[in-house]
Write an enzyme that holds these catalytic residues in place. Structure first.
Site, PDB file in Angstrom:
ATOM      1  N   LYS A 153      12.389  17.618  36.299  1.00  9.09           N
ATOM      2  CA  LYS A 153      12.522  16.365  37.032  1.00  9.09           C
ATOM      3  C   LYS A 153      11.490  16.250  38.151  1.00  9.09           C
ATOM      4  O   LYS A 153      10.963  15.164  38.409  1.00  9.09           O
ATOM      5  CB  LYS A 153      13.940  16.250  37.602  1.00  9.09           C
ATOM      6  N   PHE A 193      23.139  22.592  37.253  1.00  7.72           N
ATOM      7  CA  PHE A 193      23.905  21.604  36.497  1.00  7.72           C
ATOM      8  C   PHE A 193      23.072  21.030  35.357  1.00  7.72           C
ATOM      9  O   PHE A 193      21.949  20.604  35.545  1.00  7.72           O
ATOM     10  CB  PHE A 193      24.363  20.475  37.435  1.00  7.72           C
ATOM     11  N   GLN A 194      23.641  21.043  34.176  1.00  9.12           N
ATOM     12  CA  GLN A 194      23.001  20.560  32.945  1.00  9.12           C
ATOM     13  C   GLN A 194      21.664  21.262  32.684  1.00  9.12           C
ATOM     14  O   GLN A 194      20.717  20.664  32.172  1.00  9.12           O
ATOM     15  CB  GLN A 194      22.821  19.038  32.971  1.00  9.12           C
ATOM     16  N   MET A 234      31.325  16.739  -2.734  1.00  9.30           N
ATOM     17  CA  MET A 234      30.583  17.888  -3.255  1.00  9.30           C
ATOM     18  C   MET A 234      31.339  19.191  -3.001  1.00  9.30           C
ATOM     19  O   MET A 234      31.308  20.111  -3.826  1.00  9.30           O
ATOM     20  CB  MET A 234      29.185  17.953  -2.636  1.00  9.30           C
ATOM     21  N   GLU A 290      22.962  11.850  21.022  1.00  9.76           N
ATOM     22  CA  GLU A 290      21.568  12.292  20.884  1.00  9.76           C
ATOM     23  C   GLU A 290      21.209  12.713  19.458  1.00  9.76           C
ATOM     24  O   GLU A 290      20.060  12.579  19.042  1.00  9.76           O
ATOM     25  CB  GLU A 290      21.273  13.439  21.850  1.00  9.76           C
TER      26      GLU A 290
END
Length: 586
Positions: A164, A114-115, A483, A52
């Site tokens: 949802k 969940f999630q 760097m 993502e």
């Protein structure tokens, strides 16, 4: 007229009504209704990412190179949290993005389902605005508002969190024409004419003026860059830029000073330090530019043009603030200038221009080229020469290679340089290149990368392969986190703690394993041929360019120092370290 449909169908319809053509995303349980709707249409192309974070950087590259809003679609929980880095990156660099996240059904919110995560709470500080849509009646309005907020005023990312059950629910959909405004969001685009006129009067009197330009000019649209060029020509004033503003003014112009700031040119930084009038157009006075605040451009009258009023006097107190869109303010400056004079002030400021020319002759970007090993500066110069007649877009990762790209690759047009400025996100460049290539299928898109940084999101090379996107990943491989190593050398007694990469992949084999082409080059005499081979290949390429391991990126203003306390390359005509009075300390 209202049309009844599900929440998932509203999402897809709203995207189409907003002119969206591409969505970068990754499916999961909480967004399956939206993915099911995507499956049943052909107008929107969905680009399946591997992570993502990659989706957000792709959307950033897409947005930065087109001026359009980049769109991300991810699931709840880890899908949303994985997007946080890209959202923060977009916020700091003012990139328009709409990120659609799935959420658990509304009855389960707060139950540790969940999630589940508090997406709105997590993203509150790293977005321009965010929403949790609990009612289907609000969804059309919120979707259209999200695009309006993301793209207007100072652009930025907006999150729309959609449970949802709202995606399944039926409701009335409305087109954006009647649902674009937000009652409490009214960005000011037109600058105050009296203040603009006062700015022009100051410009007519200045003896040591400089235009200090930033990403706001590019965000304002291509017309703003054209107006900047016109105003510079009308006035005869020198022009410098932040990292995010590169390309708004052509690098080939005699008035161009190069980039400003920590790794800016000697002439740009001394011009900023010694000027008597600074005209800041679309830059935010960040610390990479200002260095030591109390020593920043100490004797100048400061004009600041910015569409974001919160940026005015935030870091540096200015004498004349102008809140407004850069393009509009530049247009008014040109108009008012023409009413007062039609002549540039090159004669009046000739001593200033001569002084700048003496600084330019120092040759602060000089480097020694032995001919036995590839210098990173040389690699970028040869790359730039190879694509000078082609439509090319450059992205970068973050580190030394990023600064070398800014120093040695000449940008003539806006929207051609995509890099992570404010957040400094390693792993930005490869997925950003994918997003740019999605938007510009026939262009040459090159990610100038470092071998450490590119491994952060290396998996997105597979996305490029799947969607036949012929990006070129040009890795300046010095086997160090360059760097980090440079700062450890200069500030920490050369104690290279964890900055050397002792176990690197074989990038040629890695490219082949992912379905692309790999090229390796370590001989400067063979570099041109290898670059030509890379550009001739019609698919994704991973180019392993083996460069000098301990080359430092110079010039450099050490952290906390002033613009006239620069470290210069040993090849410069003056000593290596310059003190506050411009004298060599070596």
């Amino acid at each position: 007229m209202a049309e009844q449909m599900t929440g998932a169908e509203m999402v897809v319809r709203a995207l189409l009504d907003q002119g969206v053509e591409h969505v970068f995303g990754y499916p999961g349980g909480a967004v399956l209704p939206i993915y099911d709707t995507l499956f049943q249409q052909d107008a929107l192309e969905h680009v399946l990412v591997r992570h993502e974070q990659g989706a957000t950087h792709m959307a950033e590259g897409y947005a930065r190179s087109t001026g359009k809003v980049g769109v991300v679609l991810v699931t709840s929980g880890p899908g949303a949290t994985n997007a946080v880095t890209g959202l923060t990156d977009a916020l700091l660099d003012s990139i328009p993005m709409v990120c659609l996240t799935g959420q658990v059904p509304t009855p389960l919110i707060g139950s540790d389902a969940f999630q589940e995560c508090d997406t709105v709470g997590i993203t509150r500080s790293c977005t321009k605005h965010n929403y949790l849509v609990k009612r289907i009646e609000d969804l059309p309005r919120v979707l259209h508002e999200a695009f309006h907020i993301a793209s207007s005023g100072r652009p930025g990312p907006v999150v729309v969190d959609i449970p949802k059950d709202v995606q399944f629910a039926l409701g009335d959909y409305f087109k954006p024409q009647t649902h674009t405004d937000h009652k409490s969001y009214r960005p000011q685009t037109e600058g105050d004419l009296e203040a603009i006129s006062e700015a022009v009067d100051l410009m007519l009197k200045a003896r040591k003026p400089v235009f200090y330009t930033g990403g706001g000019v590019i965000n304002s649209g291509p017309e703003a860059s054209e107006r900047l060029r016109e105003l510079a020509e009308l006035t005869g004033f020198p022009v410098t830029s932040t990292l995010m503003g590169l390309g708004a003014f052509p690098a080939s112009s005699a008035q161009w000073l190069g980039m400003l700031g920590m790794h800016g040119t000697y002439e740009a930084n001394l011009a900023m330090h010694d000027c008597d009038l600074m005209i800041n157009i679309g830059a935010r006075f960040d610390d990479r530019i200002t260095g030591r605040i109390d020593a920043f451009s100490p004797n100048s009258t400061k004009i600041h043009v910015d569409i974001d009023p919160s940026s005015i006097n935030k870091n540096v107190t200015v004498d004349l603030p102008i809140v407004g869109d850069c393009g509009h303010v530049l247009e008014e400056m040109i108009r008012i200038w023409r009413t007062k004079t039609n002549e540039p002030r090159t004669g009046a400021i000739k001593p200033w221009l001569d002084e700048i020319e003496s600084w330019r002759k120092v040759g602060c970007l000089g480097y020694e080229n032995s001919g036995k090993i590839i210098k990173p500066q040389f690699a970028i110069e040869r790359l730039a020469d190879a694509v000078r007649d082609r439509d090319v877009y450059i992205t970068t990762e973050v580190g030394q290679h990023q600064m070398w790209a800014a120093q040695y690759f000449p940008f003539e047009k806006p929207n051609r340089f995509m890099t992570s400025g404010g957040l400094g996100t390693m792993g930005y460049g490869l997925p950003a290149a994918v997003g740019v290539q999605v938007a510009h299928r026939d262009a040459v898109v090159i990610d100038i990368a470092g071998e450490a940084s590119v491994q952060m999101t290396m998996q997105e090379f597979s996305t490029a392969v799947q969607f036949r996107l012929p990006i070129k990943v040009f890795v300046l491989n010095n086997e160090y986190m360059g760097m980090v190593r440079q700062w450890q050398e200069l500030l920490h007694g050369s104690r290279y703690s964890q900055s050397y990469s002792e176990s690197l992949p074989d990038f040629v084999k890695l490219a082949e394993a992912l379905g692309g082409k790999g090229i390796r080059c370590e001989d400067p005499n063979k570099l041109d041929a290898a670059i030509a081979e890379m550009l001739a290949h019609d698919g994704p390429v991973l180019f392993d360019c083996r460069v000098e391991k301990q080359e430092n990126c110079l010039p450099m203003i050490p952290s906390g120092k002033a613009h006239n306390e620069m470290i210069l390359p040993d090849t410069a005509d003056i000593g290596n370290i310059i003190d506050e009075k411009g004298k060599s300390l070596v």
